[in-house]
Scaffold this motif. Structure first.
Motif, short mmCIF file in Angstrom:
data_model
loop_
_atom_site.label_atom_id
_atom_site.label_comp_id
_atom_site.label_asym_id
_atom_site.label_seq_id
_atom_site.Cartn_x
_atom_site.Cartn_y
_atom_site.Cartn_z
N ASP A 1 3.02 -0.94 11.33
CA ASP A 1 4.30 -0.68 10.66
C ASP A 1 5.38 -1.63 11.15
O ASP A 1 6.21 -2.07 10.38
CB ASP A 1 4.71 0.77 10.90
CG ASP A 1 3.74 1.72 10.22
OD1 ASP A 1 3.72 1.72 8.97
OD2 ASP A 1 2.98 2.40 10.92
N GLY B 1 -2.04 -6.15 7.86
CA GLY B 1 -0.97 -5.32 7.31
C GLY B 1 -1.03 -3.87 7.75
O GLY B 1 -0.45 -3.00 7.11
N LYS C 1 4.45 -4.57 8.58
CA LYS C 1 5.36 -4.29 7.45
C LYS C 1 6.78 -4.73 7.79
O LYS C 1 7.52 -5.19 6.92
CB LYS C 1 5.30 -2.81 7.11
CG LYS C 1 3.92 -2.40 6.57
CD LYS C 1 3.84 -0.91 6.25
CE LYS C 1 2.42 -0.52 5.83
NZ LYS C 1 1.49 -0.37 6.99
#
Lengths: 224, 237
Positions: free
Chosen positions: A101, A98, A140
């Protein structure tokens, strides 16, 4: 434009507008790599490549290649100040953990629930997956760049993928040659479209319902 | 303690028929070409080879395949600018392929080196590459169980080594090598320079010597990508 659609360069330009200053970004091999060329002035994203570099730069001049300094597409690259090297387990920790971005990938098909097919067409030949199945998990935002329809005219945005899946419900946004579409709650939500294209025409080129929530912006891209 | 061996032939002489061999490198970077070619000269058969790719051109792993030494490839991307050696044998059913997503391949190797028999990853869930594997749900998301990947030998290219086996790698040539060094029973390293203990600043060590068994100095090593561009062809001496 001879045809009512964006070129690959224009699709890449549009995707680059959504990359914030300081974003950590992985660009898939091939078409998505073009996004780096259209980095918005004044923004400094950091590009990640799966084979173990953060903050690499463009290709060196011919003859200046160092073949220990390559990207995931096996092309020679350069380093920017602040670059780092790391091994494969850390590199995919960056991906799945994670920390990125945005990951930007190509597609054969995207389904309305975010399923992605982009690694093989059928079960013939020699299969090769590389990092595709890892890259669709963890960033993300997982964005796709693609022509709106395949070369044979078949929609690439579909209800369900018919090609083998790369990942399930993983894509969050699709930049096509005709539109910008988000995937939310298992459906395609139209955000932008070419001004010259009617809703009916766009829907006829799309293999699943396009939903409109609020305003649909104009997909406006410079000649490149 | 001195892990140096005098030559490449001695280094690979313990690799026998049926062995599983990890080979560092990604594309044209970080491949221990001289060790691989020494292994071709030694000529063991029925090998299982673990690498990100499945050889390119007519050198390195591709030349091992051409020489009929490889029974099975474990890799993520058996495509390259010239993948003929692998493709021909794969399509003829003469070589087995275990295709593994790249991050899963790395983590399976790391897990073996770290003593972790299995782990869960999101990669591959819902795809044909996860068919038949156990699945579990964590915090509302599905994950696939993957198992460690061990080897009898790892062949690794380093930039610097010391006689204790401490290593540094060069740029993106690092890739899988630190993981493979951990995962193999016997790790054999070719290094451009082999230094006395203390020659590498402890702050700069990428792989600590505990993961390394043998070190051979290969000054001015060949680069896979450069060899392929030059059309090189390696055959047993």
């Amino acid at each position: 434009m001879s045809e009512l659609k964006l070129t690959n360069a224009q699709i890449a330009w549009r995707a680059a507008q959504d990359i914030e200053d300081g974003a950590y970004v992985n660009l898939g091999i091939g078409f998505p790599e073009m996004v780096a060329q259209y980095t918005v002035e004044g923004r400094t994203p950091v590009f990640h490549t799966e084979n173990g570099i953060l903050n690499f730069g463009p290709a060196p001049a011919p003859g200046e290649e160092d073949w220990d300094l390559i990207n995931a597409g096996k092309k020679a690259v350069t380093l920017k100040p602040g670059a780092s090297f790391f091994h494969q387990a850390d590199s995919f920790g960056i991906v799945r953990g994670g920390h990125l971005d945005v990951a930007i990938l190509g597609a054969l098909q995207v389904a309305q629930n975010g399923d992605l097919a982009n690694w093989r067409v059928g079960n013939k030949g020699v299969p090769a997956v590389g990092g595709a199945m890892d890259l669709v998990h963890g960033a993300k935002r997982v964005a796709v760049l693609t022509d709106h329809v395949a070369k044979n005219g078949a929609p690439k945005l579909v209800e369900e993928c018919s090609f083998p899946l790369t990942g399930v419900a993983c894509v969050t946004r699709v930049y096509t040659s005709l539109a910008v579409i988000d995937i939310e709650g298992g459906k395609f939500v139209l955000r932008e479209k070419l001004a010259e294209m009617s809703m009916d025409e766009l829907q006829s080129l799309t293999g699943a319902p396009l939903h409109v929530e609020g305003d649909v912006g104009e997909l406006s891209v410079p000649e490149l | 303690m001195d892990k140096r061996l005098p030559g490449l032939a001695e280094a690979v002489s313990g690799i026998k028929d049926g062995a599983t061999v990890m080979i560092g490198g990604f594309g044209g970077s970080g491949n221990p070409i001289e060790l691989v070619h020494a292994l071709i000269d030694a000529g063991p058969k029925d090998l299982t080879v673990i690498n990100n790719n499945a050889g390119n051109g007519k050198i390195g792993i591709a030349a091992m395949i051409e020489a009929g030494m490889v029974r099975k490839m474990v890799c993520s991307f058996p495509k390259s600018s010239d993948a003929q050696a692998f493709n021909t044998r794969y399509l003829a059913g003469e070589i087995e392929l275990e295709l593994v997503p790249q991050g899963t391949l790395a983590e399976r190797i790391r897990a073996a080196g770290a003593g972790i028999p299995a782990f869960y990853t999101p990669a591959g869930y819902g795809t044909e590459l996860a068919a038949g594997k156990p699945v579990a749900e964590f915090e509302g998301k599905h994950y696939v169980q993957e198992r460690w990947l061990k080897a009898d030998f790892a062949l690794v290219k380093a930039e610097l080594a010391d006689t204790h086996g401490n290593l540094t790698y060069r740029m993106a040539g690092r890739n899988f090598s630190p993981l493979m060094a951990m995962a193999a029973t016997t790790t054999i390293v070719q290094a451009t320079r082999v230094l006395e203990p203390g020659g590498i600043d402890p702050e700069q060590v990428h792989t600590p010597g505990i993961f390394v068994n043998h070190v051979i100095e290969v000054t001015d090593p060949q680069q896979e990508e450069a060899l392929i561009r030059a059309g090189a062809h390696y055959e047993r001496a």
